[in-house]
Write a protein that holds these residues in place. Structure first.
Motif, mmCIF file in Angstrom:
data_model
loop_
_atom_site.group_PDB
_atom_site.id
_atom_site.type_symbol
_atom_site.label_atom_id
_atom_site.label_comp_id
_atom_site.label_asym_id
_atom_site.label_seq_id
_atom_site.Cartn_x
_atom_site.Cartn_y
_atom_site.Cartn_z
ATOM 1 N N PHE A 3 11.949 104.684 -16.240
ATOM 2 C CA PHE A 3 13.021 103.931 -15.588
ATOM 3 C C PHE A 3 14.338 104.098 -16.353
ATOM 4 O O PHE A 3 15.392 104.352 -15.769
ATOM 5 C CB PHE A 3 12.621 102.459 -15.499
ATOM 6 C CG PHE A 3 13.740 101.561 -15.068
ATOM 7 C CD1 PHE A 3 14.120 101.487 -13.737
ATOM 8 C CD2 PHE A 3 14.435 100.797 -16.002
ATOM 9 C CE1 PHE A 3 15.165 100.661 -13.344
ATOM 10 C CE2 PHE A 3 15.476 99.980 -15.618
ATOM 11 C CZ PHE A 3 15.835 99.920 -14.272
ATOM 12 N N ILE A 4 14.259 103.949 -17.671
ATOM 13 C CA ILE A 4 15.469 104.085 -18.494
ATOM 14 C C ILE A 4 15.936 105.540 -18.515
ATOM 15 O O ILE A 4 17.138 105.825 -18.458
ATOM 16 C CB ILE A 4 15.183 103.587 -19.931
ATOM 17 C CG1 ILE A 4 14.789 102.108 -19.896
ATOM 18 C CG2 ILE A 4 16.386 103.813 -20.829
ATOM 19 C CD1 ILE A 4 14.377 101.553 -21.240
ATOM 20 N N LYS A 5 14.996 106.473 -18.578
ATOM 21 C CA LYS A 5 15.339 107.898 -18.666
ATOM 22 C C LYS A 5 16.035 108.388 -17.403
ATOM 23 O O LYS A 5 16.927 109.248 -17.466
ATOM 24 C CB LYS A 5 14.064 108.699 -18.916
ATOM 25 C CG LYS A 5 14.296 110.182 -19.140
ATOM 26 C CD LYS A 5 12.988 110.889 -19.442
ATOM 27 C CE LYS A 5 13.215 112.378 -19.644
ATOM 28 N NZ LYS A 5 11.937 113.079 -19.921
ATOM 29 N N ASN A 6 15.639 107.859 -16.256
ATOM 30 C CA ASN A 6 16.180 108.331 -14.981
ATOM 31 C C ASN A 6 17.299 107.450 -14.435
ATOM 32 O O ASN A 6 17.719 107.635 -13.296
ATOM 33 C CB ASN A 6 15.058 108.406 -13.938
ATOM 34 C CG ASN A 6 14.009 109.441 -14.309
ATOM 35 O OD1 ASN A 6 14.321 110.466 -14.893
ATOM 36 N ND2 ASN A 6 12.752 109.155 -13.972
ATOM 37 N N SER A 7 17.745 106.472 -15.216
ATOM 38 C CA SER A 7 18.813 105.569 -14.779
ATOM 39 C C SER A 7 20.158 106.039 -15.324
ATOM 40 O O SER A 7 20.282 106.380 -16.510
ATOM 41 C CB SER A 7 18.532 104.141 -15.255
ATOM 42 O OG SER A 7 17.310 103.664 -14.731
ATOM 43 N N TYR A 8 21.161 106.001 -14.450
ATOM 44 C CA TYR A 8 22.517 106.391 -14.843
ATOM 45 C C TYR A 8 23.497 105.396 -14.233
ATOM 46 O O TYR A 8 23.250 104.834 -13.159
ATOM 47 C CB TYR A 8 22.840 107.809 -14.365
ATOM 48 C CG TYR A 8 22.037 108.881 -15.077
ATOM 49 C CD1 TYR A 8 22.544 109.535 -16.190
ATOM 50 C CD2 TYR A 8 20.761 109.218 -14.638
ATOM 51 C CE1 TYR A 8 21.819 110.504 -16.847
ATOM 52 C CE2 TYR A 8 20.019 110.186 -15.285
ATOM 53 C CZ TYR A 8 20.556 110.826 -16.392
ATOM 54 O OH TYR A 8 19.819 111.774 -17.044
ATOM 55 N N ILE A 9 24.591 105.182 -14.934
ATOM 56 C CA ILE A 9 25.605 104.220 -14.486
ATOM 57 C C ILE A 9 26.751 104.981 -13.839
ATOM 58 O O ILE A 9 27.299 105.929 -14.427
ATOM 59 C CB ILE A 9 26.120 103.376 -15.673
ATOM 60 C CG1 ILE A 9 24.959 102.566 -16.280
ATOM 61 C CG2 ILE A 9 27.217 102.428 -15.215
ATOM 62 C CD1 ILE A 9 25.334 101.806 -17.527
ATOM 63 N N HIS A 10 27.106 104.556 -12.639
ATOM 64 C CA HIS A 10 28.197 105.196 -11.912
ATOM 65 C C HIS A 10 29.537 104.700 -12.438
ATOM 66 O O HIS A 10 29.637 103.628 -13.045
ATOM 67 C CB HIS A 10 28.057 104.909 -10.412
ATOM 68 C CG HIS A 10 28.938 105.755 -9.563
ATOM 69 N ND1 HIS A 10 30.120 105.278 -9.026
ATOM 70 C CD2 HIS A 10 28.839 107.044 -9.166
ATOM 71 C CE1 HIS A 10 30.695 106.241 -8.321
ATOM 72 N NE2 HIS A 10 29.944 107.313 -8.383
ATOM 73 N N SER A 11 30.578 105.452 -12.183
ATOM 74 C CA SER A 11 31.915 105.090 -12.665
ATOM 75 C C SER A 11 32.421 103.781 -12.049
ATOM 76 O O SER A 11 33.259 103.083 -12.641
ATOM 77 C CB SER A 11 32.902 106.219 -12.362
ATOM 78 O OG SER A 11 32.927 106.496 -10.967
ATOM 79 N N ARG A 12 31.896 103.428 -10.855
ATOM 80 C CA ARG A 12 32.318 102.181 -10.224
ATOM 81 C C ARG A 12 31.919 100.965 -11.078
ATOM 82 O O ARG A 12 32.599 99.938 -11.060
ATOM 83 C CB ARG A 12 31.714 102.065 -8.823
ATOM 84 C CG ARG A 12 32.208 100.854 -8.033
ATOM 85 C CD ARG A 12 31.667 100.847 -6.624
ATOM 86 N NE ARG A 12 32.199 101.956 -5.825
ATOM 87 C CZ ARG A 12 31.907 102.141 -4.540
ATOM 88 N NH1 ARG A 12 31.092 101.281 -3.921
ATOM 89 N NH2 ARG A 12 32.411 103.162 -3.877
#
Length: 443
Positions: A3-12
């Motif tokens: 879950f952590i490895k495949n999670s990314y935060i968008h610029s929004r």
């Protein structure tokens, strides 16, 4: 962990966070804004949780397939494609990244699009390989996000595949119609009617005005009681060889490809043309010693032998030994053959060292020397000079270009056939020369 490895935060996420922080800062001089800032923070946290639940929903399912040719063609635009289908219950905005082989050196190979429920998208890409060898395609990565666009999820598809890059296979079909036996004219080259030459017998037909009296078949004439003549066709099964110099001078690049790769593509096309016209195709590569030799033949597997041999060739760091090459040619190629020599003579002294060997080869065979035109050098010295340093550079470039013309003049002075061509036009011009020599009956 996944879950952590495949999670990314968008610029929004950072944009909205900045606005909320700004409200908290303003709440110090203006306390009335503090409740608004707290409510905004709680709502934003709820939106984040909702977005995470939507993006990492178990019902999310995508299908991805990569379509590649069985082999890729060197120096040509090869079509590749990726097919992606959204089988989920939600629409997503997707960024797709294809892990291309390192040989392409692609740094910005991403595609963004929107996929609705049960919608599919096909991405087609043209790839031009400039080196031979094995190309390893990696995985296909997609980053999905909802309309909230706060959190992104990475999904990886195992699409690894190895594709070999062979000499220009696509050009074989492109130039195949040039080799037609019924081709009467080709770019100004006309078939010459030769008298007194030894041809292969074709048929007996009625005498036509202009036919050679020496070809009258008197036995057939006496039987039919009308003049009959023997018709002949061009001699077949003539050995056509491609000699490729693999020395360090052939490493010079033009439009991403080395001169050796251009020579390999042209050799493949000439060999295919020779086989289509019932001639025998052969190949010889050399540097300081003889590297590869495919004897001239016209069997069905001859083309595959030449293709596999050319696929494995590479430049060496040594200079070419023409004396050793000539010694080997005298022993291994007894009959008269048409030889295309792909080399790179940049200076007049370099040619003068090997001109005695070339003259000996030309006495035994019909030799055609390929001389490459340095188009980048000619474009350089034609540009206007802006300072003294550029005047010197342009003068040297003109001298080198003039020396190239002297090389051509000296080869022709010794009755050696020459093809002076740009690297990118090598295959076409070499094909023209082959058809010209065949039509003139010089082989």
């Amino acid at each position: 962990m996944n879950f952590i490895k495949n999670s990314y935060i968008h610029s929004r996420f950072f944009l909205v966070s900045g606005v909320i922080i700004f409200f908290f800062i303003l709440s110090f001089p203006f306390p009335v804004l503090l409740p608004l800032a707290k409510v905004s923070l709680v709502l934003f946290a709820a939106i984040i949780v909702l977005d995470v639940l939507l993006v990492f929903n178990k019902s999310i399912h995508f299908e991805c397939k990569r379509s590649l040719p069985r082999v890729m063609s060197l120096g040509n635009e090869n079509e590749t494609g990726i097919h992606l289908q959204n089988n989920s219950k939600l629409p997503f905005t997707i960024e797709l990244i294809d892990e291309l082989p390192y040989q392409f050196q692609e740094r910005y190979n991403s595609h963004q699009f929107h996929l609705k429920v049960n919608e599919e998208e096909r991405i087609e890409t043209l790839l031009r390989p400039v080196t031979r060898g094995a190309y390893h395609f990696g995985n296909v990565l997609i980053f999905i996000r909802t309309n909230l666009s706060i959190v992104e999820r990475k999904i990886s598809f195992d699409c690894e595949e190895m594709i070999p890059v062979y000499p220009s296979i696509l050009d074989l079909k492109k130039y195949e119609f040039y080799t037609s036996k019924q081709l009467a004219n080709f770019l100004g080259v006309k078939k010459v009617r030769r008298i007194g030459q030894s041809y292969e017998f074709e048929q007996i037909s009625d005498y036509q005005k202009g036919d050679n009296y020496q070809s009258i078949n008197w036995k057939a004439t006496s039987k039919t009681r009308r003049l009959m003549v023997n018709k002949f066709t061009d001699e077949k099964s003539q050995p056509i060889y491609s000699f490729i110099d693999k020395s360090r001078y052939m490493k010079m690049p033009f439009y991403g490809m080395s001169l050796l790769d251009y020579a390999i593509n042209a050799s493949l096309i000439i060999s295919n043309s020779a086989l289509k016209r019932d001639d025998k195709a052969g190949l010889l590569t050399f540097s300081d010693q003889i590297e590869s030799h495919v004897k001239s033949d016209k069997r069905r597997d001859q083309m595959s032998k030449i293709l596999e041999t050319l696929y494995r060739e590479s430049e060496t760091k040594k200079e070419a030994n023409y004396e050793r090459m000539f010694s080997y040619v005298r022993k291994s190629i007894p009959g008269r053959s048409l030889i295309f020599l792909f080399s790179n003579f940049d200076t007049l002294p370099a040619l003068e060292r090997v001109i005695p060997v070339l003259r000996k080869i030309n006495k035994l065979h019909l030799l055609v020397v390929i001389v490459f035109k340095n188009t980048e050098l000619e474009e350089f010295y034609k540009t206007p000079s802006r300072n003294v340093a550029e005047i010197y550079d342009h003068t040297i470039a003109q001298k080198v270009s003039f020396e190239k013309r002297q090389i051509i003049f000296q080869l022709r002075q010794h009755a050696i056939q020459v093809v002076y061509t740009k690297p990118e036009e090598l295959s076409l011009n070499t094909m023209n020369k082959y058809l010209e020599l065949k039509s003139r009956g010089m082989i």
